[in-house]
Scaffold this active site. Structure first.
Site, PDB file in Angstrom:
ATOM      1  N   ARG A  56      68.831 -86.581  99.338  1.00  0.00           N
ATOM      2  CA  ARG A  56      69.431 -87.406 100.393  1.00  0.00           C
ATOM      3  C   ARG A  56      68.436 -87.542 101.538  1.00  0.00           C
ATOM      4  NH1 ARG A  56      74.829 -85.435 103.309  1.00  0.00           N
ATOM      5  NH2 ARG A  56      75.868 -86.302 101.492  1.00  0.00           N
ATOM      6  N   GLY A  75      83.176 -73.507 114.740  1.00  0.00           N
ATOM      7  CA  GLY A  75      82.045 -72.790 114.170  1.00  0.00           C
ATOM      8  C   GLY A  75      81.747 -73.317 112.774  1.00  0.00           C
ATOM      9  N   GLY A  95      73.410 -77.594 102.226  1.00  0.00           N
ATOM     10  CA  GLY A  95      74.074 -77.537 103.527  1.00  0.00           C
ATOM     11  C   GLY A  95      73.285 -78.203 104.639  1.00  0.00           C
ATOM     12  N   GLU A  96      72.516 -79.259 104.291  1.00  0.00           N
ATOM     13  CA  GLU A  96      71.673 -79.875 105.324  1.00  0.00           C
ATOM     14  C   GLU A  96      72.499 -80.549 106.415  1.00  0.00           C
ATOM     15  OE1 GLU A  96      67.754 -82.763 105.822  1.00  0.00           O
ATOM     16  OE2 GLU A  96      68.334 -81.993 103.855  1.00  0.00           O
ATOM     17  N   ARG A  97      73.677 -81.108 106.083  1.00  0.00           N
ATOM     18  CA  ARG A  97      74.529 -81.715 107.104  1.00  0.00           C
ATOM     19  C   ARG A  97      74.990 -80.656 108.105  1.00  0.00           C
ATOM     20  NH1 ARG A  97      79.175 -83.372 105.986  1.00  0.00           N
ATOM     21  NH2 ARG A  97      79.353 -84.985 107.567  1.00  0.00           N
ATOM     22  N   ARG A  98      75.404 -79.494 107.599  1.00  0.00           N
ATOM     23  CA  ARG A  98      75.824 -78.406 108.488  1.00  0.00           C
ATOM     24  C   ARG A  98      74.649 -77.922 109.341  1.00  0.00           C
ATOM     25  NH1 ARG A  98      77.621 -75.084 103.745  1.00  0.00           N
ATOM     26  NH2 ARG A  98      77.201 -76.992 102.612  1.00  0.00           N
ATOM     27  N   ASN A 130      82.594 -60.357  93.742  1.00  0.00           N
ATOM     28  CA  ASN A 130      83.276 -60.720  94.981  1.00  0.00           C
ATOM     29  C   ASN A 130      84.608 -61.431  94.690  1.00  0.00           C
ATOM     30  OD1 ASN A 130      83.292 -61.009  97.921  1.00  0.00           O
ATOM     31  ND2 ASN A 130      83.040 -63.189  97.536  1.00  0.00           N
TER      32      ASN A 130
END
Length: 302
Positions: A56, A75, A95-98, A130
């Protein structure tokens, strides 16, 4: 809320560990590597570089501003994923948008999952372990499923085999990640159940979704009651949309009493939202009708 503060404290501890040059972790076999794999770490934004091979290349500025506004209020709910390049140097994996929105807000750190060399198997083991925990909220489980799919490159069918869960169960959890961040936070805080969340997914409009979320909290709606409310919203018959009777002013109420007294019958007034309306003068017989007609004519001649 205690759960969130515990995670942040853990992240700060790991951040300090990663900044120790004498114990730099470069491989899954290095000392303390097991503490990093599968954990959330608070990393400085300045130590992270974007991936040059990110497919992107353009980001919608308006959507980015909306995400920044959400991050400013709540947050970063879903941590980014980075790859360790060197000492205190990382490259963005997802997570580039974040990442960009956090920079817009002016954050100095961001929660992140760190991938290190040869950690594929260790990461998978940590994530699967987890998932088996009993104290995870639905959003945490959904995020773990998504990470296994994205980072271990699994299909939902393969994930189903790995963790022993039905594919439909996995799909139901993953759908929760489509919910508005505010709603996700409500689920993480235990305000909403997974049943509430699954019902809210049907509402695609974010504003409507949040309105129903607030209605659930305000009136302590059960899942079944929420399902009914969601159906009303989708059909356009929300409680808020039901016609409310306009408020009749004291002045108009006095006038109605005066008119009723003059005609000797209870006169009704119906108002619209625009302020226009009509007077209803009831009569009980032909004689009563003629009486009212005569009164009107007399007043007209006056």
């Amino acid at each position: 809320m205690a759960k969130a503060s515990k995670k942040k404290a853990l992240g700060r501890g790991l951040s300090a560990l990663l900044k120790d040059p004498d114990n730099d972790i470069q491989s899954a076999k290095d000392k303390n590597a097991d503490k990093v794999v599968g954990s959330i770490v608070e990393l400085e934004l300045e130590s992270i570089e974007v991936n040059p091979f990110q497919p992107r290349s353009s980001f919608n500025e308006e959507a980015l501003e909306e995400l920044a506004s959400s991050i400013r209020e709540l947050g970063v709910i879903q941590p980014i994923t980075v790859r360790k390049l060197d000492f205190n140097k990382y490259q963005l994996v997802s997570g580039e948008r974040r990442f960009r929105a956090s920079k817009l807000v002016g954050l100095e750190t961001i929660p992140a999952y760190i991938r290190i060399a040869n950690d594929q198997e260790s990461l998978e083991m940590a994530l699967v372990e987890n998932i088996q925990r009993q104290d995870l909220d639905p959003i945490e489980i959904a995020l773990s499923y998504q990470r296994l799919i994205d980072e271990i490159d699994l299909t939902q069918e393969e994930l189903s085999d790995r963790i022993g869960k039905n594919r439909s169960t996995i799909a139901n959890y993953l759908r929760l990640l489509k919910l508005d961040p505010i709603v996700q936070t409500g689920m993480r805080d235990g305000i909403l159940s997974m049943g509430h969340g699954r019902t809210l997914i049907a509402i695609e409009d974010e504003n409507s979704q949040i309105e129903v979320y607030q209605e659930i909290i305000k009136n302590k709606l059960s899942v079944r009651e929420t399902e009914k409310l969601v159906k009303q919203v989708l059909s356009g018959k929300t409680r808020q949309n039901k016609t409310k009777k306009p408020i009749v002013s004291d002045e108009k109420q006095k006038a109605i009493k005066s008119i009723s007294s003059a005609f000797g019958t209870k006169v009704e007034m119906k108002l619209s939202k625009k302020g226009n309306g009509k007077l209803i003068i009831p009569f009980s017989s032909d004689e009563d009708f003629n009486r009212i007609q005569q009164l009107i004519e007399e007043n007209l001649h006056d």
